[in-house]
Enzyme design. Structure first.
Site, PDB file in Angstrom:
ATOM      1  CG  ASP A 186      35.099  45.935  20.445  1.00 25.06           C
ATOM      2  OD1 ASP A 186      36.249  45.579  19.840  1.00 25.06           O
ATOM      3  OD2 ASP A 186      35.417  46.847  21.707  1.00 25.06           O
TER       4      ASP A 186
ATOM      5  CE  LYS B  36      43.406  45.656  22.525  1.00 23.89           C
ATOM      6  NZ  LYS B  36      44.106  46.161  23.461  1.00 23.89           N
TER       7      LYS B  36
ATOM      8  CD1 TRP C 212      37.781  46.195  26.583  1.00 21.65           C
ATOM      9  CD2 TRP C 212      37.763  48.631  26.436  1.00 21.65           C
ATOM     10  NE1 TRP C 212      38.968  47.016  27.305  1.00 21.65           N
ATOM     11  CE2 TRP C 212      39.022  48.338  26.940  1.00 21.65           C
ATOM     12  CE3 TRP C 212      37.235  50.030  25.994  1.00 21.65           C
ATOM     13  CZ2 TRP C 212      39.889  49.498  27.086  1.00 21.65           C
ATOM     14  CZ3 TRP C 212      38.104  50.776  26.441  1.00 21.65           C
ATOM     15  CH2 TRP C 212      39.591  50.673  26.823  1.00 21.65           C
TER      16      TRP C 212
HETATM   17  N1  PMP Z   1      37.438  47.505  22.973  1.00 18.34           N
HETATM   18  C1  PMP Z   1      38.293  46.600  23.155  1.00 18.34           C
HETATM   19  C2  PMP Z   1      38.020  45.253  23.295  1.00 18.34           C
HETATM   20  C3  PMP Z   1      39.662  46.807  23.754  1.00 18.34           C
HETATM   21  O1  PMP Z   1      40.423  46.091  24.374  1.00 18.34           O
HETATM   22  C4  PMP Z   1      39.953  48.280  23.892  1.00 18.34           C
HETATM   23  C5  PMP Z   1      41.494  48.753  24.024  1.00 18.34           C
HETATM   24  N2  PMP Z   1      42.383  48.011  24.714  1.00 18.34           N
HETATM   25  C6  PMP Z   1      39.088  49.140  23.009  1.00 18.34           C
HETATM   26  C7  PMP Z   1      38.002  48.850  22.561  1.00 18.34           C
HETATM   27  C8  PMP Z   1      39.396  50.484  22.790  1.00 18.34           C
HETATM   28  O2  PMP Z   1      40.577  50.837  22.167  1.00 18.34           O
HETATM   29  P1  PMP Z   1      41.235  52.230  21.994  1.00 18.34           P
HETATM   30  O3  PMP Z   1      41.863  52.421  22.948  1.00 18.34           O
HETATM   31  O4  PMP Z   1      41.923  51.977  20.514  1.00 18.34           O
HETATM   32  O5  PMP Z   1      40.077  53.336  21.819  1.00 18.34           O
END
Ligand code: PMP
Length: 363
Positions: free
Chosen positions: A170, A194, A100
């Protein structure tokens, strides 16, 4: 009965879902569903304001921080963070410890110069100690992902940043699962799906003085200043999602607040990691023990590289016992148990029991 170990969208507290069900046709005595309310009405305004105030209380958010609710998910914030902050000096530091943060760095590189603080890792299984980091004192911000959902790598410290450089985190997959000192951060963001609620909104906590530094070309929908000026009501927000989010915040407050969630997260994750570590290598978690995630526990079965047949059998057995969504992310394979706030200790114990039984039958 089904136990949901999904990585997100993930399990919500049953109590909250029942409350949603009960109030679905008549929200707070308004005679209509929250989904049918104008986002400009006072009934909805109260729902959003209460949710934000409850969050401020849960995390003890200092008064010089704003809470924004935006759309576009975590991925939207990969762009928004850069658009709103990178223009200060034109460069930003990215600490890449998993999929991520890697994606976030790629997105930001469209808007400025991205400096990778760490050498590229072949596998994301650790967090290099800070004395090896190459931080740029002229960076607009330092960015990291507090919990890498795919690899199950969670920071065991808050990074120290050069004076005057804001820290951006994040926290999509470990938000509200452990105490945080908000004052150490410039920006914290977390997608809802989550620990917060259903997919559709993203919480952004931003220090006031960092608002208004956006690039000229920033789309309005990603602009922190416009969102803040309009109390996150610049356009139509996902009203239903924000309503459920508010109920989740109340549920956390009733269940010991952040301290309660943190205690539970420690107990649940310890149960699974202990089961892994006591299996003589039958179960294998590749992540360094000091940064093993309390939320997402990835493991292989049979060997460090995993045994496909055994892993398939384990997933089938789990599913037959009602334990679902345990398959590892497609990029790393294996098994991943996500233990978000709504997953109970009893449910986690059932998974541990299954793991012990499966080990005994297949060692
Ligand atoms: N950052 C993290 C730590 C994630 O786990 C996720 C998605 N699981 C995201 C960003 C991306 O999120 P989204 O699918 O809402 O764009």
């Amino acid at each position: 009965m089904v136990i949901n170990f999904a990585a997100g969208p993930a399990k919500l507290p049953e109590e909250v879902l029942k409350e949603v069900q009960k109030n679905l046709l008549d929200c707070n005595g308004s005679g209509i569903s929250v989904m049918e309310m104008s986002h400009r009405s006072s009934s909805y305004g109260k729902i959003q304001e209460t949710a934000i105030n409850d969050l401020r209380e849960l995390l003890n958010i200092p008064s010089n921080y704003r809470v924004l609710l935006m759309q576009g998910g975590g991925t939207g914030q990969f762009a928004a963070v850069a658009l709103n902050l990178i223009g200060v000096t034109g460069t930003a530091d990215y600490v890449i410890t998993g999929s991520w943060s890697e994606k976030a760095a790629k997105e930001a590189a469209q808007y400025g110069k991205v400096n990778a603080v760490l050498p590229k890792e072949a596998k994301y299984i650790s967090v290099p100690r800070q004395n090896s980091w190459k931080l740029d004192p002229k960076a607009s911000y330092v960015y990291y992902c507090d919990n890498e959902t795919v690899e199950g790598v969670e920071f065991d410290f808050v990074p120290e940043v050069p004076a005057g450089v804001p820290l951006v985190a994040d926290m999509s997959s470990n938000f509200l699962s452990r105490p945080i000192d908000v004052a150490k951060f410039g920006v914290i963001f977390a997608g809802a799906q989550k620990n917060i609620g259903p997919a559709g909104t993203t919480v952004i906590i931003v220090r006031e003085d960092l608002i208004g530094k956006h690039l000229k070309s920033t789309p309005s929908i990603l602009n922190f200043q416009l969102m803040d000026k309009n109390s996150s009501l610049m356009n139509t927000p996902p009203t239903f999602v924000i309503y459920v989010m508010g109920l989740v915040f109340k549920w956390i407050k009733r269940n010991g607040g952040i301290a309660g969630m943190s205690k539970l997260a420690n107990a649940k994750s310890q149960l699974i990691y202990e089961t892994i570590d006591k299996s003589n290598g039958f179960y294998y978690c590749p992540v360094d023990s000091n940064v093993r995630s309390h939320m997402n526990v990835p493991f292989r079965i049979g060997s460090a590289a995993g045994n496909d047949a055994l892993e398939k059998e384990f997933l089938a057995k789990a599913e037959a016992d009602g334990m679902i969504q345990l398959k590892g992310h497609r990029s790393v394979g294996g098994i991943r148990a996500s233990l978000y706030n709504a997953v109970t200790l009893e449910e986690t114990q059932q998974l541990a029991n299954l793991m012990v039984e499966f080990y005994k039958n297949n060692k």
